[in-house]
Design a protein around this motif. Structure first.
Motif, PDB file in Angstrom:
ATOM      1  N   ASP A   1       8.066  14.310  -3.203  1.00  0.00           N
ATOM      2  CA  ASP A   1       9.428  13.739  -2.638  1.00  0.00           C
ATOM      3  C   ASP A   1       9.499  13.557  -1.285  1.00  0.00           C
ATOM      4  N   GLN A   2       8.892  14.613  -0.548  1.00  0.00           N
ATOM      5  CA  GLN A   2       8.865  14.552   0.906  1.00  0.00           C
ATOM      6  C   GLN A   2       8.105  13.421   1.322  1.00  0.00           C
ATOM      7  N   HIS A   3       6.898  13.076   0.625  1.00  0.00           N
ATOM      8  CA  HIS A   3       6.276  12.083   0.891  1.00  0.00           C
ATOM      9  C   HIS A   3       6.638  10.559   0.650  1.00  0.00           C
ATOM     10  N   GLN A   4       7.483  10.580  -0.601  1.00  0.00           N
ATOM     11  CA  GLN A   4       8.355   9.501  -0.747  1.00  0.00           C
ATOM     12  C   GLN A   4       9.180   9.162   0.249  1.00  0.00           C
ATOM     13  N   ARG A   5       9.917  10.058   0.915  1.00  0.00           N
ATOM     14  CA  ARG A   5      10.966   9.869   1.969  1.00  0.00           C
ATOM     15  C   ARG A   5      10.562   9.470   3.239  1.00  0.00           C
TER      16      ARG A   5
ATOM     17  N   HIS B   1       0.796  -1.171   0.088  1.00  0.00           N
ATOM     18  CA  HIS B   1      -0.054  -0.082  -0.009  1.00  0.00           C
ATOM     19  C   HIS B   1       0.942   1.055  -0.008  1.00  0.00           C
ATOM     20  N   LEU B   2       2.002   1.305   0.774  1.00  0.00           N
ATOM     21  CA  LEU B   2       2.845   2.415   0.797  1.00  0.00           C
ATOM     22  C   LEU B   2       3.629   2.668  -0.443  1.00  0.00           C
ATOM     23  N   ARG B   3       3.792   1.521  -1.395  1.00  0.00           N
ATOM     24  CA  ARG B   3       4.565   1.535  -2.522  1.00  0.00           C
ATOM     25  C   ARG B   3       3.567   2.113  -3.403  1.00  0.00           C
ATOM     26  N   THR B   4       2.326   1.615  -3.540  1.00  0.00           N
ATOM     27  CA  THR B   4       1.289   2.192  -4.300  1.00  0.00           C
ATOM     28  C   THR B   4       0.878   3.677  -3.978  1.00  0.00           C
TER      29      THR B   4
ATOM     30  N   ALA C   1       3.073   5.696  -2.938  1.00  0.00           N
ATOM     31  CA  ALA C   1       4.005   6.376  -3.244  1.00  0.00           C
ATOM     32  C   ALA C   1       4.026   6.830  -4.876  1.00  0.00           C
ATOM     33  N   THR C   2       3.733   5.720  -5.555  1.00  0.00           N
ATOM     34  CA  THR C   2       3.531   5.694  -7.051  1.00  0.00           C
ATOM     35  C   THR C   2       2.268   6.894  -7.442  1.00  0.00           C
ATOM     36  N   GLN C   3       1.251   6.765  -6.721  1.00  0.00           N
ATOM     37  CA  GLN C   3       0.193   7.507  -7.018  1.00  0.00           C
ATOM     38  C   GLN C   3       0.642   8.840  -6.805  1.00  0.00           C
ATOM     39  N   HIS C   4       1.430   9.331  -5.705  1.00  0.00           N
ATOM     40  CA  HIS C   4       1.865  10.743  -5.336  1.00  0.00           C
ATOM     41  C   HIS C   4       2.930  11.202  -6.473  1.00  0.00           C
ATOM     42  N   ALA C   5       3.859  10.235  -6.695  1.00  0.00           N
ATOM     43  CA  ALA C   5       4.744  10.375  -7.770  1.00  0.00           C
ATOM     44  C   ALA C   5       4.167  10.921  -9.278  1.00  0.00           C
ATOM     45  N   GLN C   6       3.103  10.262  -9.469  1.00  0.00           N
ATOM     46  CA  GLN C   6       2.261  10.793 -10.698  1.00  0.00           C
ATOM     47  C   GLN C   6       1.624  12.032 -10.534  1.00  0.00           C
ATOM     48  N   ALA C   7       1.017  12.477  -9.282  1.00  0.00           N
ATOM     49  CA  ALA C   7       0.393  13.535  -9.143  1.00  0.00           C
ATOM     50  C   ALA C   7       1.555  14.794  -9.262  1.00  0.00           C
ATOM     51  N   ALA C   8       2.695  14.377  -8.664  1.00  0.00           N
ATOM     52  CA  ALA C   8       3.767  15.462  -8.538  1.00  0.00           C
ATOM     53  C   ALA C   8       4.205  15.754 -10.083  1.00  0.00           C
TER      54      ALA C   8
END
Length: 148
Positions: free
Chosen positions: A100-104, A77-80, A82-89
């Motif tokens: 980036d901060q969320h991924q860290r 779920h965390l990886r998913t 992080a992926t969604q947040h990376a796409q939004a970014a």
């Protein structure tokens, strides 16, 4: 007459010695039986303690397995996420710093969840071992007290 008296005295002494030897043998047998009974009792208590320890370890192992599955699910779920947040970014330049901060933070949470799970399992295992060893010590003390 004297030889008959002497013979009777010797026979009487032999009879007394035989009775005394029989009594000593009976006492020794009773002591051996008592000691064997105590050892059997100790062995049974030790077997019960070992069984309880084995059951507790199996229960803890099952809990650890379930926790590992939950952690894997959380990691997924965390990886998913992080992926969604990376796409939004990537869609919004203004959101890149937040992604980036969320991924860290997600990576730290994954590491923290794994460490916490391992330490929780270790503490539970050690607590179970301490409790079961206390039972073993009590059993051994009981045996020592009975044998003294």
């Amino acid at each position: 007459m004297q030889s008959l008296r002497a013979g009777a005295a010797i026979a009487l002494r032999n009879d007394q010695q035989s009775k005394q030897a029989l009594t000593q043998a009976q006492q020794a047998q009773k002591a051996t039986e008592n000691k064997a009974a105590r050892r059997l009792q100790h062995a049974a208590a030790q077997q019960d303690n070992t069984h309880a320890y084995t059951q507790e370890i199996q229960r803890l192992e099952a809990g650890r397995t379930a926790d590992a599955a939950r952690i894997a699910s959380l990691q997924h779920h965390l990886r998913t996420t992080a992926t969604q947040h990376a796409q939004a970014a990537s869609d919004a330049a203004a959101c890149r710093d937040l992604a980036d901060q969320h991924q860290r933070l997600a990576a730290l949470a994954v590491q923290g969840a794994g460490v916490v799970g391992e330490f929780g399992d270790l503490v539970a295992t050690r607590d179970a071992q301490v409790a079961l060893l206390r039972g073993q010590i009590a059993t051994d003390r009981k045996l020592l007290e009975q044998s003294q």
